[in-house]
Design a protein around this motif. Structure first.
Motif, PDB file in Angstrom:
ATOM      1  N   GLY A 199      41.606  43.042  42.664  1.00 31.64           N
ATOM      2  CA  GLY A 199      42.936  42.563  42.299  1.00 31.64           C
ATOM      3  C   GLY A 199      43.877  43.656  41.819  1.00 31.64           C
ATOM      4  N   ARG A 200      43.368  44.857  41.605  1.00 28.96           N
ATOM      5  CA  ARG A 200      44.236  45.960  41.172  1.00 28.96           C
ATOM      6  C   ARG A 200      43.748  47.253  41.808  1.00 28.96           C
ATOM      7  N   PHE A 201      44.671  48.203  41.894  1.00 29.62           N
ATOM      8  CA  PHE A 201      44.321  49.482  42.506  1.00 29.62           C
ATOM      9  C   PHE A 201      43.611  50.392  41.518  1.00 29.62           C
ATOM     10  N   HIS A 202      42.659  51.139  42.049  1.00 30.80           N
ATOM     11  CA  HIS A 202      41.958  52.182  41.307  1.00 30.80           C
ATOM     12  C   HIS A 202      42.218  53.481  42.058  1.00 30.80           C
ATOM     13  N   ASP A 203      41.851  54.586  41.450  1.00 26.51           N
ATOM     14  CA  ASP A 203      42.093  55.865  42.108  1.00 26.51           C
ATOM     15  C   ASP A 203      40.812  56.415  42.713  1.00 26.51           C
ATOM     16  N   TYR A 204      40.847  56.743  43.995  1.00 27.30           N
ATOM     17  CA  TYR A 204      39.698  57.388  44.632  1.00 27.30           C
ATOM     18  C   TYR A 204      40.193  58.708  45.219  1.00 27.30           C
ATOM     19  N   HIS A 205      39.941  59.782  44.520  1.00 26.84           N
ATOM     20  CA  HIS A 205      40.376  61.113  44.970  1.00 26.84           C
ATOM     21  C   HIS A 205      41.848  61.109  45.381  1.00 26.84           C
ATOM     22  N   GLY A 206      42.673  60.448  44.576  1.00 24.50           N
ATOM     23  CA  GLY A 206      44.113  60.454  44.848  1.00 24.50           C
ATOM     24  C   GLY A 206      44.569  59.334  45.775  1.00 24.50           C
ATOM     25  N   ILE A 207      43.637  58.558  46.318  1.00 34.43           N
ATOM     26  CA  ILE A 207      44.019  57.444  47.212  1.00 34.43           C
ATOM     27  C   ILE A 207      43.847  56.129  46.470  1.00 34.43           C
ATOM     28  N   PRO A 208      44.861  55.243  46.537  1.00 31.18           N
ATOM     29  CA  PRO A 208      44.706  53.937  45.894  1.00 31.18           C
ATOM     30  C   PRO A 208      43.576  53.141  46.562  1.00 31.18           C
ATOM     31  N   LEU A 209      42.692  52.616  45.744  1.00 34.31           N
ATOM     32  CA  LEU A 209      41.550  51.859  46.274  1.00 34.31           C
ATOM     33  C   LEU A 209      41.577  50.448  45.713  1.00 34.31           C
ATOM     34  N   MET A 210      41.561  49.477  46.623  1.00 33.96           N
ATOM     35  CA  MET A 210      41.537  48.065  46.210  1.00 33.96           C
ATOM     36  C   MET A 210      40.139  47.487  46.453  1.00 33.96           C
ATOM     37  N   PRO A 211      39.411  47.151  45.388  1.00 34.75           N
ATOM     38  CA  PRO A 211      38.137  46.451  45.593  1.00 34.75           C
ATOM     39  C   PRO A 211      38.408  44.969  45.871  1.00 34.75           C
ATOM     40  N   THR A 212      37.620  44.398  46.746  1.00 39.37           N
ATOM     41  CA  THR A 212      37.722  42.950  46.965  1.00 39.37           C
ATOM     42  C   THR A 212      36.345  42.409  47.330  1.00 39.37           C
ATOM     43  N   PHE A 213      36.233  41.102  47.419  1.00 37.85           N
ATOM     44  CA  PHE A 213      34.932  40.510  47.738  1.00 37.85           C
ATOM     45  C   PHE A 213      34.522  40.836  49.178  1.00 37.85           C
ATOM     46  N   HIS A 214      33.225  40.938  49.387  1.00 39.00           N
ATOM     47  CA  HIS A 214      32.671  41.236  50.715  1.00 39.00           C
ATOM     48  C   HIS A 214      32.805  40.003  51.611  1.00 39.00           C
ATOM     49  N   PRO A 215      33.136  40.203  52.902  1.00 39.91           N
ATOM     50  CA  PRO A 215      33.241  39.039  53.795  1.00 39.91           C
ATOM     51  C   PRO A 215      31.964  38.195  53.845  1.00 39.91           C
TER      52      PRO A 215
END
Ligand code: URA
Length: 255
Positions: free
Chosen positions: A201-217
């Protein structure tokens, strides 16, 4: 008990354990002496020293996917190399704005050599289409490139061998957003034990790239009601890219 009954039981148990893991439960108590009251399960807590932002290193974009694939070769860096049918490198647009990262190939992916082609993959493709994109527009890969036997959880040595190649792939693509699919991908990439329900639900930082975690299909296949959350996450991703979804599905029609 017959072999087929045993297989059915194991597969049902595995589904149940996957589901627990997806909701943040990362272990079950094992008390040999039964001295203490049994706690139903252990919920993963984020160690105090960990943050959910990974800031070590910079994404440089100087490597090529071809080089990385060549360097992997007929990889035997961990024991999964002995058991796989195909190494599953990743597919899609090498200049994609969005990279989806899952856990590891399953049976269908191992046989085809392509990530997310089974039932969960078909749902991911539908999500991508609903976002107004084609599967070929995005990049799709996994933390691990070889199938763990019986889809068991990836082991630390396997992650250690494989993840540097994933990082290089993501550096080469340099997407505007990474979507981490499920607990394992999110926790591995972000170096955290925080449950996916709290990470998403929110962005995190992965080596300078915004990363959005979400549920697995695969989790959505078992819990269709959670498609609403995933769709919200995908709309947040599209907003960041200045894009509109292709469709505005009703809550229970998504996927
Ligand atoms: N699940 C994953 O995490 N990856 C795949 O490629 C397929 C299923």
């Amino acid at each position: 008990m017959s072999d087929s009954e045993l297989h059915y039981l194991i597969s049902a148990l595995r589904g149940y354990l996957d589901e627990l893991r997806e909701t943040g439960v990362d272990g079950l108590p094992y008390d040999d002496d039964r001295k203490d009251p049994v706690v139903p399960f252990v919920v993963a807590e984020e160690p105090a020293s960990m943050t959910t932002d990974v800031t070590v290193g910079e994404i440089s974009g100087c490597d090529s996917l071809e080089n990385i694939r060549r360097e992997l070769g007929d990889c035997r860096r961990c024991s999964l190399g002995e058991k796989r049918t195909n190494l599953v490198f990743g597919v899609g647009n090498a200049n994609a704005d969005i990279a989806f990262v899952g856990e590891a190939p399953g049976r269908d992916e191992d046989l085809r050599g392509e990530p997310f082609v089974g039932e969960a993959g078909q749902l991911l493709t539908k999500i991508v289409l609903a976002m107004g994109l084609a599967r070929e527009d995005v990049y799709i890969c996994n933390v691990l490139k070889c199938r763990p036997p019986n889809n068991r959880n990836p082991q630390p040595d396997e992650i250690e061998s494989c993840e540097p190649f994933l990082l290089r792939q993501l550096q080469a693509i340099s997407p505007k957003v990474i979507v981490a699919l499920g607990t394992f991908a999110a926790q591995t990439l972000l170096r955290t034990r925080e449950p996916i329900s709290r990470l998403r639900g929110r962005f995190h930082d992965y080596h300078g790239i915004p990363l959005m975690p979400t549920f697995h299909p695969a989790y959505l296949l078992r819990n269709p009601a959670m498609k609403r959350e995933v769709w919200d996450d995908m709309k947040t991703v599209l907003k960041k890219l200045g894009r509109e979804p292709a469709v505005a599905p009703k809550a229970d029609e998504k996927g």
